[in-house]
Design a protein around this motif. Structure first.
Motif, short mmCIF file in Angstrom:
data_model
loop_
_atom_site.label_atom_id
_atom_site.label_comp_id
_atom_site.label_asym_id
_atom_site.label_seq_id
_atom_site.Cartn_x
_atom_site.Cartn_y
_atom_site.Cartn_z
N PHE A 2 83.46 -7.77 62.66
CA PHE A 2 83.88 -6.55 61.98
C PHE A 2 83.79 -6.70 60.47
O PHE A 2 84.26 -5.87 59.72
CB PHE A 2 85.30 -6.19 62.37
CG PHE A 2 85.41 -5.77 63.80
CD1 PHE A 2 86.15 -6.51 64.69
CD2 PHE A 2 84.74 -4.65 64.25
CE1 PHE A 2 86.26 -6.13 66.01
CE2 PHE A 2 84.83 -4.27 65.57
CZ PHE A 2 85.60 -5.01 66.46
N ILE A 6 81.20 -0.97 57.11
CA ILE A 6 81.43 -0.01 58.18
C ILE A 6 80.96 1.35 57.73
O ILE A 6 81.02 1.67 56.55
CB ILE A 6 82.92 0.06 58.55
CG1 ILE A 6 83.75 0.26 57.27
CG2 ILE A 6 83.36 -1.17 59.29
CD1 ILE A 6 85.15 0.72 57.54
N HIS A 9 83.26 7.21 59.03
CA HIS A 9 83.15 8.10 60.18
C HIS A 9 83.61 9.51 59.91
O HIS A 9 83.14 10.44 60.52
CB HIS A 9 83.95 7.54 61.35
CG HIS A 9 83.32 6.32 61.93
ND1 HIS A 9 82.15 6.33 62.64
CD2 HIS A 9 83.70 5.03 61.87
CE1 HIS A 9 81.85 5.11 63.02
NE2 HIS A 9 82.76 4.30 62.57
N ARG A 61 88.08 0.82 61.64
CA ARG A 61 87.61 -0.33 62.40
C ARG A 61 87.84 -0.14 63.89
O ARG A 61 87.04 -0.57 64.71
CB ARG A 61 88.32 -1.59 61.92
CG ARG A 61 87.69 -2.87 62.41
CD ARG A 61 88.69 -4.01 62.40
NE ARG A 61 89.69 -3.83 63.43
CZ ARG A 61 90.93 -4.30 63.37
NH1 ARG A 61 91.32 -4.95 62.30
NH2 ARG A 61 91.77 -4.11 64.35
N SER A 65 85.94 4.16 66.18
CA SER A 65 84.78 3.69 66.93
C SER A 65 84.56 4.50 68.20
O SER A 65 83.44 4.59 68.70
CB SER A 65 84.95 2.21 67.30
OG SER A 65 85.31 1.47 66.18
N CYS A 66 85.64 5.05 68.74
CA CYS A 66 85.53 5.88 69.95
C CYS A 66 85.94 7.32 69.69
O CYS A 66 85.31 8.24 70.17
CB CYS A 66 86.40 5.30 71.06
SG CYS A 66 85.95 3.62 71.51
N TRP A 110 91.75 -1.67 70.21
CA TRP A 110 91.07 -2.55 69.25
C TRP A 110 91.90 -2.80 68.00
O TRP A 110 91.37 -3.20 66.98
CB TRP A 110 89.70 -1.98 68.84
CG TRP A 110 88.66 -2.07 69.92
CD1 TRP A 110 88.78 -2.66 71.16
CD2 TRP A 110 87.33 -1.57 69.87
NE1 TRP A 110 87.62 -2.52 71.86
CE2 TRP A 110 86.71 -1.87 71.11
CE3 TRP A 110 86.60 -0.90 68.90
CZ2 TRP A 110 85.39 -1.50 71.38
CZ3 TRP A 110 85.29 -0.52 69.17
CH2 TRP A 110 84.69 -0.83 70.40
#
Ligand code: HEC
Length: 131
Positions: A2, A6, A9, A61, A65-66, A110
């Motif tokens: 990680f 990044i 998002h 992070r 992500s989902c 996570w």
């Protein structure tokens, strides 16, 4: 894994936010992964949604992500229609879901270092409601 840059998002933080989140990532994710973050001077400008750079870093992070990627089966950030039926169970139940994992969401989503308070704030952000 990680520790690389990044993607941003949600585009809400702007360049400064992304920089802060990335800087915090390297601290939080790489240097002291097992520590539970305390409420310290790292929390700045906590009034705005995820203006807390530590939480913003964790969000980018982990949850994003989902929850910002369609097709993952996760209720998406700010999708009020997707969240409404889940909210009926109450926020503590949602926090418990994240802790235990649910469906394709692994335990702690996570974010092993997230406290219940962290999760509550992150969930409010996901739901698109004021914290
Ligand atoms: C690996 C992908 C993934 C990550 C990472 C992830 N989630 Fe999820 N999340 C899901 C999926 C998929 C669901 C839908 C689960 C279901 O209902 O079957 C879900 C559901 C939820 C729910 C609803 C639970 C319920 O009881 O209906 C909450 C709240 C939630 N996630 C919060 C979070 C938070 C906060 C984070 C970050 C700390 C996070 N998630 C990280 C995939 C993920």
């Amino acid at each position: 894994m990680f520790c690389s840059d990044i993607p941003c998002h949600h585009g809400r933080l702007g360049a400064w936010g992304l920089f802060g989140a990335t800087a915090l990532l390297s601290l939080a994710a790489c240097s002291r992964p097992a520590e539970t973050p305390a409420t310290t001077s790292a929390s700045v400008a906590a009034s705005a949604p995820l203006a807390d750079m530590r939480l913003a870093g964790l969000y980018d992070r982990a949850c994003a992500s989902c929850h910002e990627v369609t097709g993952t089966g996760a209720p998406q950030h700010g999708d009020r229609q997707a969240w409404a039926p889940r909210e009926a169970a109450g926020v503590p139940a949602l926090v418990a879901s994240v802790r235990q994992g649910k469906g394709a969401m692994p335990p702690m989503g996570w974010c092993p270092e997230c406290s219940d308070d962290d999760l509550t704030t992150l969930i409010a952000h996901l739901r698109g409601v004021p914290q």
